[in-house]
Scaffold this active site. Structure first.
Site: not given
Length: 376
Positions: A95, A119, A223, A301, A344
């Site tokens: 994606e 993660c 990150s 999210n 995200c």
């Protein structure tokens, strides 16, 4: 006798293109002409390249091709964000997300089919890992989306002004293909973006970050998501191998030799009750001391099967104020495309998991249920 596979020109950076054209007996400017047709005008048919002579066209048609991933699904969010599912050779999907703003249009691209880093707050990580993307599959995302938005070489408005390597996968586990793809993003005969408009985001593969420093200069984002190793070991398991202090030291080495970076962008997803207290904000200030940086706070999210929840606006605000009081530039990122799972941490694609992560998780869950039933 099997037919020889054609060379996909999207797999070649400028150096590779010139070497190929030299093998055809052609001068470098011919290679540059073809690159301009591909990346400035979005052309994938050699017959449409009007200033390329017939003999070279026939050679190119016989031995080469221009093939990018195809769009299988195009979803547009209320805010204008567009999520693309792109089909790769073999049928798997990755994606990419196009994010329009007033003065720019950013494309978030993937570097792997799935991700091996596990993660815990990321949807991609829950899909397992299959393989690295080829150069053509990385730059092909930019090419395909730019063409869909309106790449024609005539409009002054670029369909893509910024690229962020923040989609599916860990870019530094695919340096071999990510670097040539970014070179094509920067190349004047490619997409011609400035170094500051191409950003690589990493979870902290330290040796590869040091290798990247020797190969290319682009903007760097990391990150982080935790102020200390104990929590980051859980949220970002690669931290067990490359702890925060080693990671930040590598970041400093990278930006010390960089013209694209005065600082590093620190990404910090806000997880309710996990990493969002004011004490943790103060701890983050201490952790970041000595590392030139700005911080992006990212409201979590949600995605199916995940138990984390998003920090409240008040908790995010208090956390942000602690950082700002310490002199750290802090931005709360507004979720874009979350109504189509394009924000995200929500990208998933269609991954055939070679790590068998989903199967192992199901087995663990089934075993836990069986134990609970037995104990009941």
């Amino acid at each position: 006798m099997t037919e020889q596979k054609k060379i996909n020109l999207l797999d070649l950076n400028r150096e590779g293109m010139r070497e190929l054209f030299a093998s055809f007996g052609e001068k470098p400017f011919r290679s540059d002409q073809v690159m301009k047709w591909i990346y400035h005008f979005g052309v994938d048919n050699f017959d449409d390249m009007s200033n390329v002579n017939k003999k070279l066209k026939e050679k190119l048609k016989a031995e080469c091709e221009i093939v990018a991933p195809e769009i299988s699904v195009r979803q547009q969010a209320k805010d204008g964000t567009i999520k693309y599912a792109l089909v790769l050779e073999g049928g798997q999907e990755v994606e990419a997300v196009w994010i329009p703003e007033k003065e720019r249009a950013t494309l978030c691209v993937s570097s792997q089919v799935g991700c091996a880093l596990e993660c815990t707050f990321c949807s991609t990580a829950q899909q397992g890992f299959n393989r690295n993307l080829k150069v053509s599959e990385i730059i092909g995302q930019v090419w395909r989306v730019a063409k869909d938005i309106g790449l024609d070489g005539h409009s002054e408005k670029r369909p893509v002004t910024n690229v962020v390597m923040m989609g599916m996968g860990e870019p530094l586990l695919n340096v071999k293909n990510v670097v040539p793809a970014m070179e094509l993003m920067l190349d004047d005969w490619g997409f011609g973006l400035s170094k500051r408009r191409v950003t690589l985001s990493t979870s902290g593969v330290v040796p590869a970050l040091d290798l990247l420093k020797e190969k290319i200069d682009v903007a760097l984002a990391i990150s982080l998501h935790a102020p200390d190793n104990a929590l980051r070991d859980i949220l970002v398991p690669v931290n067990k191998k490359y702890p925060i202090e080693e990671f930040l030291a590598a970041c400093r080495r990278y930006i010390d030799g960089s013209k694209a970076n005065k600082d590093v962008t620190v990404e910090y997803v806000m997880l309710n009750g996990i990493n969002d207290s004011t004490d943790q904000a103060h701890a983050l200030v201490q952790t970041l001391k000595g590392t030139p940086c700005k911080v992006n706070l990212i409201p979590f999210n949600p995605f199916p099967g995940n138990e984390y929840t998003r920090s409240s606006n008040s908790r995010i605000d208090r956390f942000s104020k602690v950082l700002q009081a310490a002199g750290i530039t802090c931005i709360v990122r507004r979720p874009r495309g979350d109504d189509i799972d394009a924000a995200c941490g929500q990208l998933a694609g269609d991954v055939v998991d070679r790590t068998k992560r989903l199967a192992k998780k199901k087995m663990r869950d089934d075993n836990a249920i069986a134990v609970n039933i037995h104990q009941a």
